[in-house]
Design a protein around this motif. Structure first.
Motif, mmCIF file in Angstrom:
data_model
loop_
_atom_site.group_PDB
_atom_site.id
_atom_site.type_symbol
_atom_site.label_atom_id
_atom_site.label_comp_id
_atom_site.label_asym_id
_atom_site.label_seq_id
_atom_site.Cartn_x
_atom_site.Cartn_y
_atom_site.Cartn_z
ATOM 1 N N ASP A 1 24.306 -7.265 -14.784
ATOM 2 C CA ASP A 1 23.029 -6.900 -14.181
ATOM 3 C C ASP A 1 21.854 -7.202 -15.109
ATOM 4 O OD1 ASP A 1 23.175 -6.051 -11.614
ATOM 5 O OD2 ASP A 1 22.359 -4.043 -12.061
ATOM 6 N N GLU A 2 22.037 -6.835 -16.359
ATOM 7 C CA GLU A 2 20.960 -7.080 -17.341
ATOM 8 C C GLU A 2 20.732 -8.579 -17.535
ATOM 9 O OE1 GLU A 2 20.969 -4.029 -20.884
ATOM 10 O OE2 GLU A 2 22.980 -4.135 -20.001
ATOM 11 N N ILE A 3 21.826 -9.333 -17.538
ATOM 12 C CA ILE A 3 21.702 -10.788 -17.679
ATOM 13 C C ILE A 3 20.897 -11.340 -16.501
ATOM 14 C CG2 ILE A 3 22.985 -12.994 -17.707
ATOM 15 C CD1 ILE A 3 23.767 -11.412 -20.146
ATOM 16 N N LEU A 4 21.271 -10.922 -15.293
ATOM 17 C CA LEU A 4 20.662 -11.492 -14.084
ATOM 18 C C LEU A 4 19.257 -10.966 -13.825
ATOM 19 C CD1 LEU A 4 23.790 -11.541 -11.749
ATOM 20 C CD2 LEU A 4 22.850 -13.392 -13.137
ATOM 21 N N ASN A 5 18.853 -9.947 -14.573
ATOM 22 C CA ASN A 5 17.485 -9.444 -14.425
ATOM 23 C C ASN A 5 16.613 -9.783 -15.619
ATOM 24 O OD1 ASN A 5 17.446 -8.103 -11.813
ATOM 25 N ND2 ASN A 5 19.044 -6.814 -12.682
ATOM 26 N N SER A 6 17.135 -10.589 -16.531
ATOM 27 C CA SER A 6 16.315 -10.963 -17.687
ATOM 28 C C SER A 6 15.264 -11.986 -17.240
ATOM 29 C CB SER A 6 17.192 -11.499 -18.823
ATOM 30 O OG SER A 6 17.892 -12.655 -18.425
ATOM 31 N N LYS A 7 14.294 -12.176 -18.079
ATOM 32 C CA LYS A 7 13.132 -13.024 -17.750
ATOM 33 C C LYS A 7 13.550 -14.439 -17.325
ATOM 34 C CE LYS A 7 9.282 -15.210 -20.225
ATOM 35 N NZ LYS A 7 8.218 -15.173 -19.223
ATOM 36 N N VAL A 8 12.971 -14.888 -16.221
ATOM 37 C CA VAL A 8 13.249 -16.251 -15.746
ATOM 38 C C VAL A 8 12.317 -17.234 -16.443
ATOM 39 C CG1 VAL A 8 13.352 -17.769 -13.739
ATOM 40 C CG2 VAL A 8 13.799 -15.332 -13.459
ATOM 41 N N TYR A 9 12.870 -18.325 -16.960
ATOM 42 C CA TYR A 9 12.045 -19.405 -17.505
ATOM 43 C C TYR A 9 11.890 -20.501 -16.449
ATOM 44 C CZ TYR A 9 11.680 -17.406 -22.159
ATOM 45 O OH TYR A 9 11.360 -16.594 -23.213
ATOM 46 N N ALA A 10 13.033 -21.027 -16.007
ATOM 47 C CA ALA A 10 13.039 -21.989 -14.903
ATOM 48 C C ALA A 10 14.320 -21.689 -14.137
ATOM 49 C CB ALA A 10 13.024 -23.415 -15.427
ATOM 50 N N GLU A 11 14.207 -21.353 -12.864
ATOM 51 C CA GLU A 11 15.368 -20.884 -12.087
ATOM 52 C C GLU A 11 16.486 -21.919 -12.092
ATOM 53 O OE1 GLU A 11 13.967 -19.658 -8.204
ATOM 54 O OE2 GLU A 11 12.292 -18.585 -9.097
ATOM 55 N N PRO A 12 17.723 -21.560 -12.387
ATOM 56 C CA PRO A 12 18.248 -20.205 -12.643
ATOM 57 C C PRO A 12 18.342 -19.839 -14.131
ATOM 58 C CG PRO A 12 20.063 -21.737 -12.433
ATOM 59 C CD PRO A 12 18.799 -22.562 -12.395
ATOM 60 N N ILE A 13 17.640 -20.551 -15.005
ATOM 61 C CA ILE A 13 17.778 -20.266 -16.437
ATOM 62 C C ILE A 13 16.913 -19.055 -16.815
ATOM 63 C CG2 ILE A 13 17.571 -21.167 -18.780
ATOM 64 C CD1 ILE A 13 19.538 -22.824 -17.235
ATOM 65 N N ARG A 14 17.569 -18.101 -17.431
ATOM 66 C CA ARG A 14 16.900 -16.873 -17.856
ATOM 67 C C ARG A 14 17.019 -16.702 -19.367
ATOM 68 N NH1 ARG A 14 16.371 -13.263 -13.560
ATOM 69 N NH2 ARG A 14 17.084 -14.193 -11.625
ATOM 70 N N GLU A 15 16.270 -15.750 -19.859
ATOM 71 C CA GLU A 15 16.301 -15.471 -21.294
ATOM 72 C C GLU A 15 17.735 -15.278 -21.785
ATOM 73 O OE1 GLU A 15 14.149 -11.958 -22.355
ATOM 74 O OE2 GLU A 15 14.477 -12.282 -24.505
ATOM 75 N N LEU A 16 18.557 -14.610 -20.970
ATOM 76 C CA LEU A 16 19.919 -14.303 -21.421
ATOM 77 C C LEU A 16 20.977 -15.268 -20.880
ATOM 78 C CD1 LEU A 16 19.837 -10.378 -21.339
ATOM 79 C CD2 LEU A 16 19.506 -11.899 -23.300
ATOM 80 N N THR A 17 20.545 -16.401 -20.295
ATOM 81 C CA THR A 17 21.534 -17.439 -19.994
ATOM 82 C C THR A 17 21.245 -18.678 -20.829
ATOM 83 O OG1 THR A 17 20.311 -18.232 -18.062
ATOM 84 C CG2 THR A 17 22.078 -16.648 -17.653
ATOM 85 N N MET A 18 20.401 -18.505 -21.835
ATOM 86 C CA MET A 18 20.237 -19.590 -22.805
ATOM 87 C C MET A 18 20.487 -19.063 -24.208
ATOM 88 S SD MET A 18 16.199 -20.375 -22.480
ATOM 89 C CE MET A 18 14.937 -19.163 -22.711
#
Lengths: 153, 382
Positions: free
Chosen positions: B186-203
């Motif tokens: 949940d926290e990963i998927l609600n972290s800040k979006v940079y460019a969809e679907p890349i978020r702060e916690l998927t990089m």
């Protein structure tokens, strides 16, 4: 910040300049006439946009005689909604309004180009959507002549 | 390979942000640790290869001032641009040429010198793509992620699971920068979006760090250690620029992996490899890499992550150290994967040790949307 003093930049601004090459220059100048040019490889048929002087697939030498004009229409391969971009100073800046960025395969070409999408809501975007180039009001033979791409029709 | 080369020592600094060390101190620390670990002196080293990027160092010919830090003064010295694993490849080739017997490899990046994501803009073709201010490594990775998700019906949740696994693994790694033992999907998927679907916690979080390895040819290996980690196979492959590449596949990684497997005699990676350390600069790239590395069939990576098969307790653990998600010190990140793989084989990985690891794969990437890929296959003493 610690005792380390951040270095505030060199005493010059690096405004790099490049020789574009003959074909790229033609590509850019043709934008004034609302034309999109590509090079088609006579050997393997791969069509490169913006044009290059060597085929990226089979290394065949390409020249002015291999230039072809594209229709300006294409298909959306993929897209993203950009919310944040680098601010040019080492940080990030959040965009006031998110920008749609598409990966587009132009009809008659094989390369993918990346361009801003306009006149469309993100919910309407789907892979395979047909799009077309929108020129800015007054074209001057600059890359900025390509304003954005929008859905066909 | 006729002549054999092994990793006989390694060292790294703790990965961190705003490191209060000079670049030279950082590299010195890593190099010294590696030499100490190998039990040799700097006089024993024949050739020194460093990896750094001038743009990220904020200076040109950025290896010049590292001569002291790496003990390369008046020695055979060179630099590999890009990832440290390419420096290791360079060193390996020098040893295999027969002119040198012991090589020291170092890599470092101080990310706070300048935002690496900003620097990524300088990888773009200046005449066309660089005119588009929305195009940079993250938005390009986002387009790649969407292409991959669309091709194989992969969800954001499945991509987020990679982040959860790696951040939790990182919590067991004493050198990691980003430790999130209790992170939830949940926290990963609600972290800040940079460019969809890349978020702060998927990089991978950029940070500062250096690491170093010592390589030696067989004769020297016998003098240095009883616990060598042999380089059994290596593959390196570069794909074309983003405009003419199928971004939905890591084709160059597939080619690099096949070369490395062939050299190492690996025919069924899923069964033969005990642990994988790979460079997932973005979480979706770990899934893409499962497929390119032949750990599963195309499009099936989501099943591996969902079934937990790449967890530390799984059949084929991937990134038990936390991978690039544990901290991305750009040029050091791939070389660190080589170190982590070697650690596993030497049984020195502590809380994230994979029991009985004998064969490991390490991977590094470079360029926009992983244009270039390097794979090493490592094995213990048989």
């Amino acid at each position: 910040m610690s005792g380390i003093v951040r270095y505030e930049g060199a005493p010059f601004v690096a405004r790099f300049g490049w020789y574009a090459g003959e074909l790229m220059e033609k590509f850019v100048k043709s934008l004034a006439e609302k034309k999109l040019l590509a090079t088609r490889c006579p050997k393997c048929g791969y069509t490169i946009v913006p044009p290059r002087i060597r085929c990226v697939k089979c290394y065949t030498k390409l020249g002015e005689e291999n230039l072809v004009e594209l229709s300006g229409k294409g298909k959306l391969l993929s897209y993203t909604v950009v919310h944040t971009i680098p601010d040019g100073k080492g940080g990030f800046t959040d965009l006031d309004k998110p920008v749609l960025l598409g990966a587009i395969k132009l009809d008659e070409a094989d390369s993918t180009i990346f361009a801003v999408l306009g006149e469309v809501e993100p919910e309407k975007l789907v892979e395979g959507l047909e799009v077309q180039v929108v020129w800015r009001e007054e074209t001057k033979g600059e890359l900025a002549d390509i304003a954005y791409f929008k859905p066909v029709g | 390979m006729g002549l054999r080369v092994a990793i006989v020592g390694y060292g790294q600094t703790r990965f961190e942000w705003d490191a209060e060390k000079t670049r030279e101190e950082m590299v010195f620390e890593a190099a010294r640790k590696a030499l100490e670990d190998a039990g040799i002196d700097r006089e024993d080293v024949c050739t020194v290869i460093s990896a750094s990027t001038d743009f990220l160092d904020g200076r040109t010919i950025s290896n010049c001032m590292l001569i002291g830090a790496t003990g390369a003064y008046l020695k055979d010295e060179s630099k590999a641009e890009e990832d440290g694993m390419l420096a290791a490849l360079y060193a390996l080739e020098r040893l295999l040429s027969g002119t040198h017997e012991i090589a020291l490899v170092t890599a470092h990046t101080v990310s706070w010198t300048f935002n690496p994501h900003q620097v990524s803009v300088y990888m773009l073709d200046p005449l066309f793509d660089r005119q588009n201010r929305y195009l940079y490594d993250i938005s390009i990775a986002a387009i790649q992620a969407k292409l991959y998700m669309n091709r194989y019906d992969v969800s954001e949740e499945q991509i987020g699971m990679v982040s959860v696994k790696n951040f939790r693994n990182a919590a067991m790694n004493p050198f990691a920068y980003m430790k999130l033992p209790d992170i939830t999907l949940d926290e990963i998927l609600n972290s800040k979006v940079y460019a969809e679907p890349i978020r702060e916690l998927t990089m991978a979080p950029v940070c500062d760090g250096a690491c170093s390895v010592v390589l030696a040819t067989e004769e020297k290996v016998r003098e240095i250690t009883d616990n060598p980690v042999w380089i059994e196979g290596v593959g390196n492959c570069a794909d074309v620029y983003i405009r003419d590449r199928d971004l939905s596949r890591l084709n160059s990684l597939q080619v690099a992996a096949r070369k490395a497997y062939k050299m190492a005699g690996v025919t069924d990676p899923y069964r033969e490899i005990d642990v994988v350390e790979l460079t997932e600069r973005f979480a979706h790239q770990e899934l893409m890499a499962y497929e390119a590395l032949g750990l599963c069939r195309e499009g099936k990576a989501k099943n591996l992550i969902e079934a937990g098969l790449t967890e530390i307790y799984g059949d084929i653990p991937v990134n038990p150290s936390g991978g690039a998600m544990a901290g991305d010190a750009i040029c050091a990140t791939g070389l660190l994967r080589l170190i982590e793989a070697a650690k596993q084989i030497r049984g020195e990985a502590g809380r994230y040790q994979i029991d009985g690891a004998e064969k490991a794969v390490a991977h590094a990437q470079w360029g926009l949307a992983a244009q270039k890929n390097v794979v090493f296959v490592l094995g213990g003493e048989v």
